[in-house]
Scaffold this active site. Structure first.
Site, mmCIF file in Angstrom:
data_model
loop_
_atom_site.group_PDB
_atom_site.id
_atom_site.type_symbol
_atom_site.label_atom_id
_atom_site.label_comp_id
_atom_site.label_asym_id
_atom_site.label_seq_id
_atom_site.Cartn_x
_atom_site.Cartn_y
_atom_site.Cartn_z
ATOM 1 N N LYS A 15 1.280 4.513 -2.609
ATOM 2 C CA LYS A 15 0.961 5.889 -2.210
ATOM 3 C C LYS A 15 2.186 6.810 -2.327
ATOM 4 C CE LYS A 15 -3.363 4.975 -1.518
ATOM 5 N NZ LYS A 15 -4.371 5.498 -2.456
ATOM 6 N N TYR A 21 0.840 -1.208 0.000
ATOM 7 C CA TYR A 21 0.000 0.000 0.000
ATOM 8 C C TYR A 21 0.876 1.260 0.000
ATOM 9 C CZ TYR A 21 -3.796 3.146 1.495
ATOM 10 O OH TYR A 21 -4.718 4.165 1.587
HETATM 11 N N1 LIG Z 1 -10.044 5.604 4.579
HETATM 12 C C1 LIG Z 1 -8.836 6.014 4.911
HETATM 13 O O1 LIG Z 1 -8.465 6.049 6.102
HETATM 14 C C2 LIG Z 1 -7.887 6.474 3.823
HETATM 15 C C3 LIG Z 1 -6.731 7.161 4.207
HETATM 16 C C4 LIG Z 1 -5.860 7.593 3.230
HETATM 17 C C5 LIG Z 1 -6.126 7.365 1.902
HETATM 18 N N2 LIG Z 1 -7.253 6.671 1.546
HETATM 19 C C6 LIG Z 1 -7.483 6.442 0.120
HETATM 20 O O2 LIG Z 1 -8.742 6.968 -0.238
HETATM 21 C C7 LIG Z 1 -9.190 6.349 -1.444
HETATM 22 C C8 LIG Z 1 -10.652 5.984 -1.306
HETATM 23 O O3 LIG Z 1 -10.789 4.940 -0.348
HETATM 24 P P1 LIG Z 1 -11.897 4.962 0.808
HETATM 25 O O4 LIG Z 1 -11.184 5.102 2.099
HETATM 26 O O5 LIG Z 1 -12.981 5.908 0.473
HETATM 27 O O6 LIG Z 1 -12.376 3.428 0.756
HETATM 28 P P2 LIG Z 1 -13.751 2.770 0.251
HETATM 29 O O7 LIG Z 1 -13.469 1.299 0.234
HETATM 30 O O8 LIG Z 1 -14.878 3.264 1.064
HETATM 31 O O9 LIG Z 1 -13.884 3.323 -1.236
HETATM 32 C C9 LIG Z 1 -13.012 2.894 -2.257
HETATM 33 C C10 LIG Z 1 -13.812 2.684 -3.543
HETATM 34 O O10 LIG Z 1 -12.913 2.227 -4.571
HETATM 35 C C11 LIG Z 1 -13.584 1.214 -5.304
HETATM 36 N N3 LIG Z 1 -12.643 0.340 -6.008
HETATM 37 C C12 LIG Z 1 -11.888 -0.677 -5.507
HETATM 38 N N4 LIG Z 1 -11.206 -1.284 -6.483
HETATM 39 C C13 LIG Z 1 -11.542 -0.641 -7.640
HETATM 40 C C14 LIG Z 1 -11.150 -0.810 -8.997
HETATM 41 N N5 LIG Z 1 -10.304 -1.778 -9.361
HETATM 42 N N6 LIG Z 1 -11.675 0.031 -9.925
HETATM 43 C C15 LIG Z 1 -12.556 0.992 -9.554
HETATM 44 N N7 LIG Z 1 -12.965 1.179 -8.297
HETATM 45 C C16 LIG Z 1 -12.453 0.385 -7.345
HETATM 46 C C17 LIG Z 1 -14.396 0.470 -4.248
HETATM 47 O O11 LIG Z 1 -15.437 -0.292 -4.818
HETATM 48 C C18 LIG Z 1 -14.887 1.608 -3.381
HETATM 49 O O12 LIG Z 1 -16.141 2.083 -3.797
HETATM 50 C C19 LIG Z 1 -8.251 5.160 -1.668
HETATM 51 O O13 LIG Z 1 -7.302 5.482 -2.667
HETATM 52 C C20 LIG Z 1 -7.565 5.006 -0.326
HETATM 53 O O14 LIG Z 1 -6.298 4.400 -0.448
HETATM 54 C C21 LIG Z 1 -8.132 6.232 2.477
#
Ligand SMILES: NC(=O)c1ccc[n+]([C@@H]2O[C@H](COP(=O)([O-])OP(=O)(O)OC[C@H]3O[C@@H](n4cnc5c(N)ncnc54)[C@H](O)[C@@H]3O)[C@@H](O)[C@H]2O)c1
Length: 287
Positions: A161, A157
């Protein structure tokens, strides 16, 4: 970007969490929104909810790890709305919380394919079209604090990033060099209350990995789930994104309190000291 009303935003990973909140924020600003996600029922539901509130919204089932899917997404967006002004390369998955040597190659492939190739596909497909259009535009790439800090059990991961951070910086420099009106931001949140810990729900069956993890890795996962569940609401993050696009700011740090750890890491690199991991309180990491 100063004009939002009637302009077009494309958001990947828009069916849940941060992506869904960004789609809602853009719609609230009067933008037309294209929601892209691999999880079709959730995608349809998120799009219906926007349309029910009067937004112009289009759902396009997209696996961002596939170049052809992202090309089809762009075609659908341009065919329906005639342009794209904001592109959020946001879809992402967490790894499965294992040591670097325990993570299966399938896990590496899956995480890199979605988090890194997804962003590459988005830039490769959309930016030339946005530049050809000539007007204002903005690309938002979702990285993480994991793009600045090397937390154990998350190397796949973190690799994606860190990659998204440097891709975004390069893109920023290049767009400045050619004098484009397209800007870039990189979103680097800490913990946000989403379904990221259950990312396995979208892992392709051919890359499934059912290996039993060490106790330490399992404890890590449990701790991270707690941090995510207690995290910032995604709507707050979406607001920071909206402000950054409006104000043309590259860095989006919704959790500035975590920047002290970035400073400590940078200083230890400058001092050429060996890395020391300082876990957040409550995160017990014994191997
Ligand atoms: N939640 C956290 O604490 C956090 C922190 C830092 C960064 N992020 C980043 O934020 C972004 C969004 O994640 P989130 O936290 O909202 O999680 P989430 O799981 O709620 O949403 C992620 C979405 O991405 C979709 N997805 C997964 N694989 C996919 C693919 N191959 N093609 C298209 N869509 C796909 C999922 O179906 C989901 O709807 C990600 O890049 C994650 O790494 C999240």
């Amino acid at each position: 970007m100063k004009t939002f009303r009637d302009n077009v935003a494309v958001v990947t990973g828009a069916a849940s969490g941060i992506g869904r909140a960004m789609a809602e924020r853009f719609a609230a600003a009067g933008m037309k929104v294209v929601l892209a996600d691999v999880e079709e029922p959730a995608l349809v539901e998120a799009t219906r909810a926007l349309v029910a509130r009067g937004a112009a919204a289009l759902a396009v089932r997209t696996d961002v790890s596939r170049a052809a899917d992202v090309a089809a997404l762009a075609d659908a967006a341009y065919a329906r709305f005639g342009g794209v002004h904001v592109l959020c390369n946001n879809a992402g998955v967490a790894g499965d919380g294992a040591t670097t040597w325990e993570q299966s190659l399938d896990t590496w492939q899956w995480v890199l394919a979605v988090n890194l190739w997804g962003v590459v596909h988005g830039i490769h497909t959309f930016v030339p079209r946005m530049l050809a259009h000539g007007g204002e535009g903005h690309v938002v790439n979702t990285a993480s604090m994991a793009g600045h800090l090397s937390t154990p059990f998350l190397s796949s991961y973190n690799a994606t990033k860190f990659g998204v951070v440097t891709i975004s910086e390069c893109l920023h420099h290049e767009l400045q060099m050619v004098g484009a009106a397209v800007r870039v931001s990189v979103l680097c949140p800490g913990f946000v209350r989403t379904k990221i810990i259950d990312a396995e729900r979208n892992r392709p069956p051919e890359l499934r990995d059912d290996e039993q993890r060490s106790e330490a890795a399992q404890a890590f996962r449990t701790a991270v789930r707690g941090f995510v569940d207690a995290g910032t609401p995604p709507e707050t993050v979406a607001e920071r994104v909206f402000e950054a696009i409006r104000d043309q700011r590259f860095w989006i740090f919704p959790h500035p309190e975590m920047l002290e750890a970035v400073r400590a890491r940078a200083e230890s690199i400058l001092a050429q000291e060996n890395p020391i991991f300082a876990p957040p309180p409550g995160m017990d990491l014994k191997l």
